[in-house]
Design an enzyme around this catalytic site. Structure first.
Site, PDB file in Angstrom:
ATOM      1  N   ASP A   1       0.802  -1.075   0.010  1.00  9.51           N
ATOM      2  CA  ASP A   1      -0.052  -0.135  -0.096  1.00  9.51           C
ATOM      3  C   ASP A   1       0.966   1.310  -0.067  1.00  9.51           C
ATOM      4  OD1 ASP A   1      -2.043  -1.602   2.503  1.00  9.51           O
ATOM      5  OD2 ASP A   1      -2.116  -1.898   0.280  1.00  9.51           O
ATOM      6  N   GLU A   5     -10.920   0.728  -4.242  1.00  8.51           N
ATOM      7  CA  GLU A   5     -10.425   1.063  -3.096  1.00  8.51           C
ATOM      8  C   GLU A   5      -8.960   1.846  -3.333  1.00  8.51           C
ATOM      9  OE1 GLU A   5      -9.837  -2.528  -0.971  1.00  8.51           O
ATOM     10  OE2 GLU A   5      -8.842  -3.361  -2.444  1.00  8.51           O
TER      11      GLU A   5
HETATM   12  C1  6LW Z   1      -5.673  -1.871   2.021  1.00  3.53           C
HETATM   13  C2  6LW Z   1      -6.570  -1.870   0.865  1.00  3.53           C
HETATM   14  C3  6LW Z   1      -6.368  -3.563   0.437  1.00  3.53           C
HETATM   15  O1  6LW Z   1      -5.707  -0.883   2.940  1.00  3.53           O
HETATM   16  O2  6LW Z   1      -6.078  -4.199   1.609  1.00  3.53           O
HETATM   17  O3  6LW Z   1      -7.488  -5.416  -0.217  1.00  3.53           O
HETATM   18  C4  6LW Z   1      -5.791  -3.069   2.618  1.00  3.53           C
HETATM   19  N1  6LW Z   1      -7.326  -3.955  -0.177  1.00  3.53           N
HETATM   20  O4  6LW Z   1      -6.363  -1.223  -0.199  1.00  3.53           O
HETATM   21  C5  6LW Z   1      -4.639  -3.592   3.474  1.00  3.53           C
HETATM   22  O5  6LW Z   1      -3.582  -3.821   2.474  1.00  3.53           O
END
Ligand code: 6LW
Length: 510
Positions: free
Chosen positions: A15, A168
């Site tokens: 991330d 996301e």
């Molecule tokens: C992160 C999000 C994700 O905040 O996993 O699966 C979380 N997507 O982008 C943790 O890495």
């Protein structure tokens, strides 16, 4: 032109978020249940990164329940620079979204300012009039006061992506009169991808790029997988780059990744007002600002009076559980009564950063119990332990706990070695590489690596106690968002460590 090798930040550094101030780049990553949290890195060329601190380095910034599950804690952060200050926004899954700010990215960072906004993966972007926009998973966008965390407008629906699950990791950028919204979709596993849309206002409406996702490795057999969660940055020469997460699975049918999601760098070009990215390569042409930089020293001799920022502990690091002054030149760890099978044990570790590597350490167990642990979490770890004149190899895999090997060891300081190498053994049912390539009869599974546990620090004379299959310390088996951490620990009394050395495995030993 020089080249660089991906990942630019190997080991569990997922991330990633990056910003630039003049000729200096700063990068942060998620850190989950580990403390201190949110490692902060500095670079002058986007390739060589030096950790300069951790944004969340005191308990009041990082409330994590002491018995919380693994992979809780701190999810994706965003780092930005505005009005002479650094701003970092992230999610503590036990409490919510919050901001911290600092004049110096090396710290100290402020106490948290909590936001009354839901979701994860919060982002910050400022308009020319000083308005601050927070975008978060979904995606949604709200106008906030970053000084107080007050929500001033919204949240509005942002852009839900091009149809992939879990839109996301949004990042909003104001470029050439457009607001570009880069997101991840498809989920952070093999379906991961990067998509983009743009609007004339942060409030939308957003129009999708003509071809989304602009980057994905899904449905390929590329050596880098799960590419996604990207952040864009321009270099001083006007070129554009993307940091993103990815994995490097190894082994045979299926594949396993053990280093977690790592940070990669990829060049970006702009075509007809849209960013374009080619599939990410393990070796890429370097940015013009590339600067030859020495690798960090592989050994920590514990001669300082503070721990280097790369040292992390799961959930807690009680003040009395460690000392660099009780025995100058040694890190002394004091047991807290917990075992490695439960949260709360004294463990100080660092991310495994090389697929093939050799970790050695000198420890003096005294009358205590401790050693080296290769871990994903409390239910998935292999330990090389010294206590009571014996050295043991212990394996914890889910519900199974076993002493795999043990032998006497002389009292006093002892050198231990953990030797991690790519599995070169073909599955027993396969007798040739051609057969393997053809998916031969009964091609069995073989792990990504083999983990050897030895007494002694010199490979030529060390005694091998056991070699264990690395697949059980992989994300495919343990699940979760982190990756391997190799730690020094004490579970009884006090154990002192003179030095800890973590380096790529010398090729000659292959
Ligand atoms: C992160 C999000 C994700 O905040 O996993 O699966 C979380 N997507 O982008 C943790 O890495």
């Amino acid at each position: 032109m020089p080249h660089y090798d991906n990942p630019v930040l190997p080991g569990f550094h997922p991330d990633p978020s990056v910003c630039r101030v003049g000729e200096d780049f700063y990068l942060v990553c998620s850190s989950f249940e580990y403390v201190p949290g949110v490692p902060v890195f500095h670079s002058r060329d986007l390739v060589h990164w030096r950790q300069i601190g951790n944004a969340l380095d005191r308990p009041e910034q990082l409330p994590i329940p002491p018995d919380s599950t693994a992979s809780g804690g701190i999810f994706a952060p965003t780092i930005r620079h505005h009005d002479g200050r650094f701003w970092l926004i992230t999610t503590n899954v036990h409490r919510g979204n919050f901001l911290v700010t600092a004049e110096d990215p090396a710290g100290p960072w402020s106490d948290p300012v909590w936001l009354d906004l839901p979701g994860i993966d919060p982002d910050l972007a400022w308009d020319e009039d000083g308005s601050c926009w927070c975008t978060f998973s979904g995606t949604h966008v709200a106008r906030i006061d970053p000084a107080t965390g007050t929500v001033l407008e919204g949240p509005y629906p942002g852009w839900q992506g091009s149809g992939g699950q879990y839109p996301e990791a949004p990042h909003l950028y104001r470029i050439d009169g457009w607001w570009y919204l880069v997101i991840a979709e498809g989920g952070t596993e093999r379906g991961h991808g990067v998509s983009v849309a743009r609007a004339r206002s942060p409030r939308g409406p957003f129009e999708a790029a003509p071809a989304n996702p602009i980057l994905t490795h899904r449905s390929t057999n590329r050596p880098i997988q799960s590419t996604g969660h990207a952040d864009l940055v321009s270099a001083p020469d006007g070129t554009w780059w993307m940091v993103l997460l990815g994995t490097r699975p190894r082994g045979h049918t299926p594949l396993y990744h053990v280093l977690g999601r790592e940070t990669f760098l990829a060049p970006v070009r702009w075509v007809d007002g849209w960013p374009q990215v080619d599939p990410v390569q393990l070796r890429e042409q370097a940015p013009a600002c590339w600067t030859p930089t020495a690798a960090p020293p592989p050994r920590d001799d514990f001669d300082a009076t503070t721990l280097a920022p790369a040292w992390i502990s799961p959930r807690v690091r009680p003040a009395g559980s460690w000392s660099l002054t009780e025995r100058p030149g040694w890190l002394t760890l004091h047991a807290t009564g917990a075992t490695l099978d439960r949260p709360g044990a004294t463990l100080v570790g660092r991310r495994q950063q090389h697929p093939d590597c050799r970790i050695t350490a000198r420890l003096d167990p005294g009358t205590g119990r401790g050693g080296l642990s290769v871990r994903i979490d409390e239910a998935h770890h292999y330990d090389l332990e010294v206590a009571g004149g014996r050295v043991r190899v212990l394996a914890r895999i889910g519900p199974l706990s076993q002493c795999v090997a043990e032998q006497p060891v002389a009292a006093g300081p002892v050198d231990l070695t953990v030797d991690i190498r790519t599995t070169d053994v073909l599955p027993p049912s396969v007798t040739s590489a051609e057969q393997l390539a053809a998916g031969g009869p009964g091609v069995g599974a073989a792990g990504p690596d083999t983990i050897g546990f030895l007494v002694g620090g010199d490979p030529a004379s060390a005694t091998l106690l056991a070699e264990l299959d690395g697949r059980y310390l992989s994300t495919e088996v343990a699940a979760g968002f982190t990756g391997r951490v190799i730690g020094m620990y004490a579970t009884e009394g006090s154990v002192a460590f003179d030095w800890f050395d973590h380096r790529p495995r010398p090729a000659a030993d292959e």
